[in-house]
Design a protein around this motif. Structure first.
Motif, mmCIF file in Angstrom:
data_model
loop_
_atom_site.group_PDB
_atom_site.id
_atom_site.type_symbol
_atom_site.label_atom_id
_atom_site.label_comp_id
_atom_site.label_asym_id
_atom_site.label_seq_id
_atom_site.Cartn_x
_atom_site.Cartn_y
_atom_site.Cartn_z
ATOM 1 N N ALA A 198 -9.525 -5.005 6.725
ATOM 2 C CA ALA A 198 -8.419 -4.083 6.973
ATOM 3 C C ALA A 198 -8.835 -2.847 7.761
ATOM 4 O O ALA A 198 -8.124 -2.428 8.687
ATOM 5 C CB ALA A 198 -7.774 -3.680 5.647
ATOM 6 N N GLN B 222 -4.390 1.718 9.967
ATOM 7 C CA GLN B 222 -3.296 1.188 9.158
ATOM 8 C C GLN B 222 -2.007 1.990 9.322
ATOM 9 O O GLN B 222 -0.910 1.416 9.342
ATOM 10 C CB GLN B 222 -3.710 1.154 7.688
ATOM 11 N N TYR C 82 -6.950 -6.141 2.971
ATOM 12 C CA TYR C 82 -6.302 -4.864 2.689
ATOM 13 C C TYR C 82 -7.344 -3.808 2.339
ATOM 14 O O TYR C 82 -8.447 -4.123 1.885
ATOM 15 C CB TYR C 82 -5.302 -5.044 1.543
ATOM 16 N N SER D 102 -7.220 -1.658 -0.082
ATOM 17 C CA SER D 102 -7.425 -1.666 -1.526
ATOM 18 C C SER D 102 -6.844 -2.955 -2.077
ATOM 19 O O SER D 102 -5.692 -3.305 -1.779
ATOM 20 C CB SER D 102 -6.723 -0.457 -2.180
ATOM 21 N N GLU D 103 -7.645 -3.674 -2.838
ATOM 22 C CA GLU D 103 -7.218 -4.965 -3.389
ATOM 23 C C GLU D 103 -7.443 -5.010 -4.897
ATOM 24 O O GLU D 103 -8.437 -4.446 -5.375
ATOM 25 C CB GLU D 103 -7.989 -6.104 -2.701
ATOM 26 N N LEU E 207 -3.450 -5.742 -3.732
ATOM 27 C CA LEU E 207 -2.526 -4.901 -2.989
ATOM 28 C C LEU E 207 -1.497 -4.270 -3.919
ATOM 29 O O LEU E 207 -0.937 -4.929 -4.785
ATOM 30 C CB LEU E 207 -1.824 -5.745 -1.928
ATOM 31 N N HIS F 32 3.348 -1.605 -1.592
ATOM 32 C CA HIS F 32 2.764 -1.480 -0.256
ATOM 33 C C HIS F 32 3.731 -2.033 0.795
ATOM 34 O O HIS F 32 4.391 -3.058 0.565
ATOM 35 C CB HIS F 32 1.435 -2.235 -0.181
ATOM 36 N N ARG G 191 4.096 -5.769 1.632
ATOM 37 C CA ARG G 191 4.863 -6.647 0.735
ATOM 38 C C ARG G 191 6.348 -6.635 1.066
ATOM 39 O O ARG G 191 7.088 -7.524 0.632
ATOM 40 C CB ARG G 191 4.685 -6.209 -0.722
ATOM 41 N N PRO H 181 -2.769 -13.147 -0.092
ATOM 42 C CA PRO H 181 -3.600 -12.324 -0.985
ATOM 43 C C PRO H 181 -5.105 -12.564 -0.842
ATOM 44 O O PRO H 181 -5.773 -12.953 -1.791
ATOM 45 C CB PRO H 181 -3.090 -12.722 -2.369
ATOM 46 N N HIS H 182 -5.634 -12.303 0.350
ATOM 47 C CA HIS H 182 -7.062 -12.449 0.662
ATOM 48 C C HIS H 182 -7.594 -13.811 0.221
ATOM 49 O O HIS H 182 -8.502 -13.925 -0.609
ATOM 50 C CB HIS H 182 -7.897 -11.338 0.014
#
Length: 315
Positions: free
Chosen positions: A235, A240, A260, A262-263, A265, A269, A272, A281-282
């Motif tokens: 990310a 961003q 992202y 921060s995970e 997420l 955010h 979403r 989701p990664h």
């Protein structure tokens, strides 16, 4: 020996590794992620070893110094030096072992995201599920231009798929030369050319001090109004705030994203909520085959450590 298996989001850690092979070990999986260092230090205080999947949980010096019982970190994958303080681990007598990793999984997801965006598939699938029918008109890939930022382990196989779709492929990174790209049927271009000409742009660079924020507001501002950006790398490669602003204003065609800052997420955010974003989701590296490799080799690493013959040591 007590072993903590961290960030087991799907509850599969015990299935993908045969932990019964490790005699005398108590293995405890945790399905949640802990952001707070105090909470994490408290959770891990009674463990001799921890396993982490990729970079989901970081181990800076400040955390390692609070875990006097910890003697072994079972890392997974090939990129660990930026998220585990290896010097601190060495000084504190903590052995760090890692595993191999399969690389093409993320290439496959990259193309999944590109196809979803070009054909508008999430919206069409949601319409069908809700009882509706066709809503939009997608675009084909043939004849379009793919721009690849970073032409290495990931960028090269991504380009091969693009050529199979009969796309034009251009590439840029700070030190990229035509001598490197031309044997692959790819044209090396300037930064300005890539962001202004490409119909889809995909990022394949490791994160470093040099690459952090590499894709800035100016680059995003050069993109075509219907061009899409795909990020399955890291990310922080992208500004961003500038990216979210462009998506909200409809100044670019869309975003496909798997990584992202921060995970997991945050529930609120923008990624979403924005309709021109396809977010996963990664899961770029999350396949049965990779998990079998991660957990299977971690079991081997744990057995070797207990036997006094550590293997795949990286510190």
């Amino acid at each position: 020996m007590r072993v903590a298996l961290l960030d087991d989001y799907q509850g599969v850690a015990l299935r993908h590794g045969d932990w019964t092979k490790v005699e005398g070990a108590t293995v405890v999986p945790f399905r949640d992620h802990v952001h707070d260092e105090d909470e994490l230090a408290s959770r891990l205080a009674d463990f001799d070893a921890v396993l982490r999947i990729r970079e989901r949980t970081e181990f800076p010096r400040s955390l390692l110094a609070r875990l006097p019982r910890l003697k072994l970190i079972l890392a997974t994958g090939i990129r660990n030096k930026d998220s585990i303080d290896l010097a601190a681990a060495r000084e504190l007598g903590i052995t760090v072992c890692s595993t191999e990793a399969l690389q093409r999984e993320t290439v496959e997801l990259t193309w999944g995201l590109i196809l979803l965006l070009f054909r508008g598939l999430p919206r069409e699938m949601a319409s069908l599920r809700a009882g509706g029918w066709q809503l939009g008109v997608g675009r084909r890939l043939t004849g379009k231009t793919l721009g690849i930022v970073g032409f290495g382990t990931m960028g090269i196989p991504v380009s091969r798929v693009a050529l199979a779709f009969e796309m034009k492929v251009i590439a840029w990174s700070p030190n990229l030369t035509a001598e490197r790209t031309e044997p692959h049927g790819v044209q090396a271009v300037s930064r300005e050319q890539l962001f202004s000409q490409a119909d889809a742009i995909t990022l394949h660079l490791p994160l470093s001090d040099r690459s952090r924020g590499l894709v800035n507001a100016t680059d995003i501002g050069r993109m075509k109004r219907d061009a899409v950006l795909v990020n399955t790398s890291r990310a922080p490669l992208v500004d961003q705030d500038a990216l979210i602003a462009a998506l909200r204003d409809g100044r670019i065609g869309g975003l496909g994203v798997d990584v992202y800052e921060s995970e997991p997420l945050a529930a609120d955010h923008p990624f979403r909520l924005l309709q021109n974003v396809v977010a996963t989701p990664h899961i770029g590296y999350v396949t049965q085959e990779n998990y079998d490799l991660f957990y299977g080799q971690s079991v081997e690493n744990l057995q070797a450590y207990i036997a006094g013959k550590p293997m795949r040591v990286i510190n």
